[in-house]
Design an enzyme around this catalytic site. Structure first.
Site, short mmCIF file in Angstrom:
data_model
loop_
_atom_site.label_atom_id
_atom_site.label_comp_id
_atom_site.label_asym_id
_atom_site.label_seq_id
_atom_site.Cartn_x
_atom_site.Cartn_y
_atom_site.Cartn_z
N LYS A 192 0.89 -1.33 0.02
CA LYS A 192 -0.07 0.07 0.12
C LYS A 192 0.82 1.22 0.12
O LYS A 192 1.99 1.09 0.21
CB LYS A 192 -0.99 0.11 1.26
CG LYS A 192 -0.28 0.10 2.61
CD LYS A 192 -1.04 0.40 3.74
CE LYS A 192 -0.26 0.50 4.90
NZ LYS A 192 -0.95 0.56 6.19
N ASP A 222 -6.76 1.62 13.63
CA ASP A 222 -6.87 3.36 14.07
C ASP A 222 -8.29 3.59 13.21
O ASP A 222 -9.55 3.48 13.76
CB ASP A 222 -5.89 4.08 13.97
CG ASP A 222 -6.11 5.60 14.51
OD1 ASP A 222 -7.29 5.86 14.82
OD2 ASP A 222 -4.97 6.30 14.64
N SER A 223 -8.05 4.19 12.20
CA SER A 223 -9.41 4.59 11.21
C SER A 223 -9.99 3.40 10.69
O SER A 223 -11.12 3.76 10.28
CB SER A 223 -8.97 5.64 10.11
OG SER A 223 -8.04 4.98 9.12
N GLY A 225 -9.32 2.28 7.71
CA GLY A 225 -9.20 2.29 6.35
C GLY A 225 -8.26 1.55 5.55
O GLY A 225 -8.72 0.84 4.63
#
Length: 313
Positions: A192, A222-223, A225
């Site tokens: 990524k 965390d997020s 995503g």
């Protein structure tokens, strides 16, 4: 032995105390009107071996100050030894200089905990192994992989074709440890590129995941995503399913709704190192497993001056 809990994760501290058949030490931990933290230890701790359970999770600055003041209060109350039990070590992701004029905040936090009077630190799955070296006191970094392995074996049938996936190159060692525990199942890596903090874009999958039940394994979510995008990429590459096993569920912002809304990610399993603030109470895809037994056993061994090394295997 004494166990003292801060306000960050009282349910976990209570679970640890039950495992050890030891009541929590009576203390008042509150804030004044101006948000200053005030701590008063009600029980006598002179000469005692005290374990302070406090994750430095959100709000990180408040929980950190609580920990520091609790340790200072115990030190001034003549406790013989103070062990800071920090299931989730906040600021761990700031473990190196990211630019020419940036701090190494994890080292600063380590210095603060030591200066406050802690004699030892016990934590789980530090974001980076070198953080142990930031402390000038003994530091035990336990691993939640045993807890995760047990849940995986109970969830997936023995004949299932599994594949452990690291969400990034930096987590390969962590993912490989789970792969070996599951019988050397295949390993894959998500390549990524992160455009900015909290936003990630999955590029491609390194490894063959076609027909596999993929298990994303990481230390912090965390997020959300990265996990959601990684699950999409895995399904696009032919994976049968995609699940995530992550030790620390920070789950900031819209993370819970993002995970719940994912079509590719079937489940997210986290530990109770960070207390539920109520946002994931009604989540159907998020499940928490407890690390209370792991921490309780480590605390028992430390208190009895026994070896803790077998817990690292």
């Amino acid at each position: 032995m004494r166990i003292l809990s801060g306000n960050a994760n009282t349910p976990l501290a209570e679970a640890i105390a039950r495992q050890l058949d030891t009541p929590l030490t009576n203390a008042v931990i509150q804030k004044f009107a101006d948000s200053e933290v005030h701590v008063e230890i009600k029980d006598n701790v002179r000469g005692e071996d005290v374990f302070v359970v406090q994750s430095t999770s959100c709000p990180a600055n408040d929980t950190l100050m609580e920990l520091l003041i609790m340790v200072d209060a115990l030190s001034r109350a003549s406790a013989s030894r103070i062990t800071a039990v920090i299931p989730y070590f906040g600021y761990a992701r700031q473990d190196r200089k990211a630019g020419p004029r940036t701090p190494i905040s994890a080292k600063l936090v380590a210095n603060l905990i030591t200066t406050a009077g802690a004699d030892r630190v016990l934590t789980i799955d530090l974001h980076a192994g070198q953080i142990q070296g930031f402390f000038d006191i003994p530091t035990d970094n336990l691993y939640a992989v045993k807890v995760m392995e047990r849940h995986i074996r109970e969830t997936f049938p023995k004949e299932a074709k599994l594949c452990v996936v690291s969400p990034d190159v930096g987590g390969v060692v962590r993912a490989r440890s789970l792969s070996k525990r599951l019988g050397d199942v295949p390993l894959a890596i998500v390549d990524k590129r992160r455009e900015r903090a909290g936003v990630s874009e999955v590029m491609n999958i390194i490894g063959d995941v076609e027909g596999c039940h993929c298990i994303l394994f990481d230390d912090i979510v965390d997020s959300g995503g990265t996990l959601v995008n990684a699950a999409d990429a895995l399904r696009a590459a032919g994976a049968m399913s995609a699940s995530a096993y992550v030790t620390h569920g920070v789950l900031s912002g819209k993370a819970v709704s993002r995970i719940e809304g994912s079509r590719s990610l079937e489940r997210l399993v986290i530990t109770d190192s960070i207390a539920d603030d109520g946002r994931r109470t009604h989540a159907t895809k998020i499940e928490a497993v407890s690390v209370a037994t792991l921490l309780a056993e480590a605390i028992r061994r430390i208190a009895n001056e026994e070896s803790v090394s077998s817990l690292f295997d």
